[in-house]
Design a protein around this motif. Structure first.
Motif, PDB file in Angstrom:
ATOM      1  N   ASN A  55       6.525   4.401  -0.859  1.00 57.94           N
ATOM      2  CA  ASN A  55       6.627   5.124  -2.127  1.00 57.94           C
ATOM      3  C   ASN A  55       5.767   4.518  -3.238  1.00 57.94           C
ATOM      4  O   ASN A  55       5.790   4.985  -4.375  1.00 57.94           O
ATOM      5  CB  ASN A  55       8.088   5.244  -2.572  1.00 57.94           C
ATOM      6  N   ASP A  56       4.982   3.466  -2.936  1.00 59.51           N
ATOM      7  CA  ASP A  56       4.021   2.937  -3.913  1.00 59.51           C
ATOM      8  C   ASP A  56       2.951   3.994  -4.172  1.00 59.51           C
ATOM      9  O   ASP A  56       2.519   4.687  -3.257  1.00 59.51           O
ATOM     10  CB  ASP A  56       3.333   1.670  -3.396  1.00 59.51           C
ATOM     11  N   THR A  57       2.532   4.093  -5.417  1.00 59.37           N
ATOM     12  CA  THR A  57       1.474   5.047  -5.740  1.00 59.37           C
ATOM     13  C   THR A  57       0.107   4.441  -5.433  1.00 59.37           C
ATOM     14  O   THR A  57      -0.036   3.217  -5.328  1.00 59.37           O
ATOM     15  CB  THR A  57       1.496   5.456  -7.223  1.00 59.37           C
ATOM     16  N   MET A  58      -0.863   5.297  -5.332  1.00 59.59           N
ATOM     17  CA  MET A  58      -2.227   4.830  -5.121  1.00 59.59           C
ATOM     18  C   MET A  58      -2.702   4.060  -6.355  1.00 59.59           C
ATOM     19  O   MET A  58      -3.562   3.203  -6.257  1.00 59.59           O
ATOM     20  CB  MET A  58      -3.152   6.000  -4.789  1.00 59.59           C
ATOM     21  N   ILE A 108      11.114  -1.239   7.759  1.00 54.12           N
ATOM     22  CA  ILE A 108      10.698   0.139   7.504  1.00 54.12           C
ATOM     23  C   ILE A 108      10.220   0.295   6.054  1.00 54.12           C
ATOM     24  O   ILE A 108       9.327   1.069   5.769  1.00 54.12           O
ATOM     25  CB  ILE A 108      11.847   1.114   7.808  1.00 54.12           C
ATOM     26  N   LEU A 109      10.784  -0.473   5.136  1.00 51.73           N
ATOM     27  CA  LEU A 109      10.477  -0.314   3.721  1.00 51.73           C
ATOM     28  C   LEU A 109       9.147  -0.918   3.305  1.00 51.73           C
ATOM     29  O   LEU A 109       8.660  -0.643   2.232  1.00 51.73           O
ATOM     30  CB  LEU A 109      11.600  -0.912   2.873  1.00 51.73           C
ATOM     31  N   VAL A 110       8.561  -1.769   4.143  1.00 45.32           N
ATOM     32  CA  VAL A 110       7.287  -2.398   3.814  1.00 45.32           C
ATOM     33  C   VAL A 110       6.321  -2.164   4.962  1.00 45.32           C
ATOM     34  O   VAL A 110       6.682  -2.251   6.119  1.00 45.32           O
ATOM     35  CB  VAL A 110       7.469  -3.919   3.581  1.00 45.32           C
ATOM     36  N   MET A 111       5.090  -1.828   4.622  1.00 45.89           N
ATOM     37  CA  MET A 111       4.078  -1.591   5.651  1.00 45.89           C
ATOM     38  C   MET A 111       2.777  -2.268   5.280  1.00 45.89           C
ATOM     39  O   MET A 111       2.451  -2.407   4.105  1.00 45.89           O
ATOM     40  CB  MET A 111       3.871  -0.082   5.845  1.00 45.89           C
TER      41      MET A 111
END
Length: 90
Positions: free
Chosen positions: A33-36, A11-14
């Motif tokens: 939650n990584d930013t653009m 779930i934490l990585v896509m």
């Protein structure tokens, strides 16, 4: 117990597909939650092009670099388009 732990990690990585103007693409793992800005930095490093010459589009809109993947409602397997801007004389 391991099954639950593995589900949480998944779930934490896509995987997000980055499609480049040149026609190439990459399938890259990011966290929701990584930013653009993180996506832009990855792309800049991958293409060896200055960040200022890149624009990221999602669903035809330029994304806010301070926003997260999750805030843009980007889901697993979706595509971000990366456009290269070339300044005259460079």
């Amino acid at each position: 117990m391991w099954g639950v732990l593995n589900d949480i990690i998944l779930i934490l990585v896509m995987k997000i597909i980055l499609y480049y103007q040149s026609g190439g693409s990459d399938e890259v793992d990011f966290k929701p939650n990584d930013t653009m800005q993180n996506v832009l930095q990855f792309t800049s490093d991958r293409l060896v092009i200055d960040e200022s010459q890149l624009t990221i589009l999602y669903e035809g809109r330029v994304v806010d670099l301070n926003s997260t993947i999750e805030a843009n409602n980007i889901s697993e397997g979706e595509t971000l388009n990366v456009i290269t801007s070339v300044t005259a004389g460079k």
